[in-house]
Write a protein that holds these residues in place. Structure first.
Motif, PDB file in Angstrom:
ATOM      1  N   ILE A 253      63.035 -40.445 -33.186  1.00 28.77           N
ATOM      2  CA  ILE A 253      64.501 -40.537 -33.096  1.00 28.77           C
ATOM      3  C   ILE A 253      64.918 -42.006 -33.146  1.00 28.77           C
ATOM      4  CG2 ILE A 253      66.505 -40.149 -31.606  1.00 28.77           C
ATOM      5  CD1 ILE A 253      64.949 -37.612 -30.588  1.00 28.77           C
ATOM      6  N   ASP A 254      64.251 -42.834 -32.347  1.00 27.77           N
ATOM      7  CA  ASP A 254      64.569 -44.275 -32.340  1.00 27.77           C
ATOM      8  C   ASP A 254      64.359 -44.884 -33.725  1.00 27.77           C
ATOM      9  OD1 ASP A 254      65.133 -44.027 -29.643  1.00 27.77           O
ATOM     10  OD2 ASP A 254      63.235 -44.924 -28.987  1.00 27.77           O
TER      11      ASP A 254
ATOM     12  N   TYR B 133      64.564 -43.376 -36.707  1.00 28.46           N
ATOM     13  CA  TYR B 133      65.615 -42.965 -37.635  1.00 28.46           C
ATOM     14  C   TYR B 133      66.966 -43.604 -37.285  1.00 28.46           C
ATOM     15  CZ  TYR B 133      62.620 -39.680 -40.098  1.00 28.46           C
ATOM     16  OH  TYR B 133      61.622 -39.130 -40.865  1.00 28.46           O
ATOM     17  N   VAL B 134      67.260 -43.761 -36.008  1.00 29.86           N
ATOM     18  CA  VAL B 134      68.497 -44.458 -35.618  1.00 29.86           C
ATOM     19  C   VAL B 134      68.466 -45.890 -36.156  1.00 29.86           C
ATOM     20  CG1 VAL B 134      69.761 -45.403 -33.638  1.00 29.86           C
ATOM     21  CG2 VAL B 134      69.037 -43.004 -33.624  1.00 29.86           C
TER      22      VAL B 134
ATOM     23  N   ASN C 126      69.624 -46.243 -39.638  1.00 29.19           N
ATOM     24  CA  ASN C 126      71.042 -45.877 -39.807  1.00 29.19           C
ATOM     25  C   ASN C 126      71.279 -44.372 -39.911  1.00 29.19           C
ATOM     26  OD1 ASN C 126      72.028 -48.576 -39.708  1.00 29.19           O
ATOM     27  ND2 ASN C 126      71.203 -48.839 -41.766  1.00 29.19           N
TER      28      ASN C 126
ATOM     29  N   ASP D 202      72.321 -40.845 -38.010  1.00 29.90           N
ATOM     30  CA  ASP D 202      73.103 -40.391 -36.867  1.00 29.90           C
ATOM     31  C   ASP D 202      72.679 -38.972 -36.525  1.00 29.90           C
ATOM     32  OD1 ASP D 202      74.879 -42.681 -36.698  1.00 29.90           O
ATOM     33  OD2 ASP D 202      75.823 -41.919 -38.526  1.00 29.90           O
ATOM     34  N   ILE D 203      72.790 -38.634 -35.266  1.00 28.85           N
ATOM     35  CA  ILE D 203      72.516 -37.263 -34.834  1.00 28.85           C
ATOM     36  C   ILE D 203      73.723 -36.410 -35.179  1.00 28.85           C
ATOM     37  CG2 ILE D 203      72.095 -35.764 -32.846  1.00 28.85           C
ATOM     38  CD1 ILE D 203      70.663 -38.233 -31.565  1.00 28.85           C
TER      39      ILE D 203
ATOM     40  N   MET E 107      69.426 -35.021 -38.141  1.00 34.05           N
ATOM     41  CA  MET E 107      69.929 -36.379 -38.295  1.00 34.05           C
ATOM     42  C   MET E 107      70.298 -36.613 -39.749  1.00 34.05           C
ATOM     43  SD  MET E 107      67.298 -38.397 -35.740  1.00 34.05           S
ATOM     44  CE  MET E 107      68.392 -39.809 -35.508  1.00 34.05           C
TER      45      MET E 107
ATOM     46  N   CYS F  89      71.808 -39.613 -42.714  1.00 35.77           N
ATOM     47  CA  CYS F  89      72.123 -40.988 -43.105  1.00 35.77           C
ATOM     48  C   CYS F  89      72.933 -40.929 -44.397  1.00 35.77           C
ATOM     49  CB  CYS F  89      70.842 -41.787 -43.325  1.00 35.77           C
ATOM     50  SG  CYS F  89      71.140 -43.477 -43.894  1.00 35.77           S
TER      51      CYS F  89
END
Length: 150
Positions: free
Chosen positions: A109-110, A112-113, A116, A118-119, A135, A137
């Motif tokens: 998760i970190d 992919y955040v 850029n 978003d969940i 998620m 982008c």
């Protein structure tokens, strides 16, 4: 070097797939991945795959249209830009990318955040009964438009 998948890459890709799943998903019974190994091995060539080849396969990304069906990096090459390079390759091909990530896989998760994403939503994976996040982008492609003389 990132390149398109070749059939002779299959065994390396599958080794990275299995090791990556067992390491990242210790909350799922390892037998789940072992039982799905042959199915995934059959399905892998049906996706669009790109591999990071640094004198051997060090990671890969699988795409089904704009959906990331898998992103795996050899454990000895993590945190060295391999995953980011593979995601950037996918971003070159699509205006939007989607991926499901298990909620307990906070490292993914970190990651992919940081890329850029978003969940968008949360659901329960039907096969594992584990919560997962969708998620997304949105990719902006800069297009240079030349001046035309009329």
């Amino acid at each position: 070097m990132i390149r398109e998948y070749k059939p002779e890459d299959l065994n390396s890709v599958m080794t990275i797939w299995l090791q990556g799943n067992l390491q990242a998903h210790d909350f799922i019974d390892p037998e789940f991945f072992k039982q799905n190994y042959d199915l995934v091995k059959m399905l892998i060539p049906m996706s669009t795959l790109y591999v990071q080849d640094l004198g051997g396969i060090k990671g890969f990304i699988g795409l089904t249209e704009n959906y990331i069906s898998g992103l795996f990096v050899d454990q000895n090459y993590r945190h060295q830009g391999v995953g980011e390079a593979l995601v950037n390759k996918a971003k070159q091909r699509h205006n939007e990318l989607l991926v499901h990530v298990y909620k307990k896989n906070t490292a993914a998760i970190d990651f992919y955040v940081a890329q850029n994403f978003d969940i968008v939503s949360e659901s329960i994976n039907e096969e594992t009964n584990e919560p997962e996040l969708l998620m997304r982008c949105h990719v902006e492609h800069n297009v240079k438009i030349g001046k035309c003389a009329l």
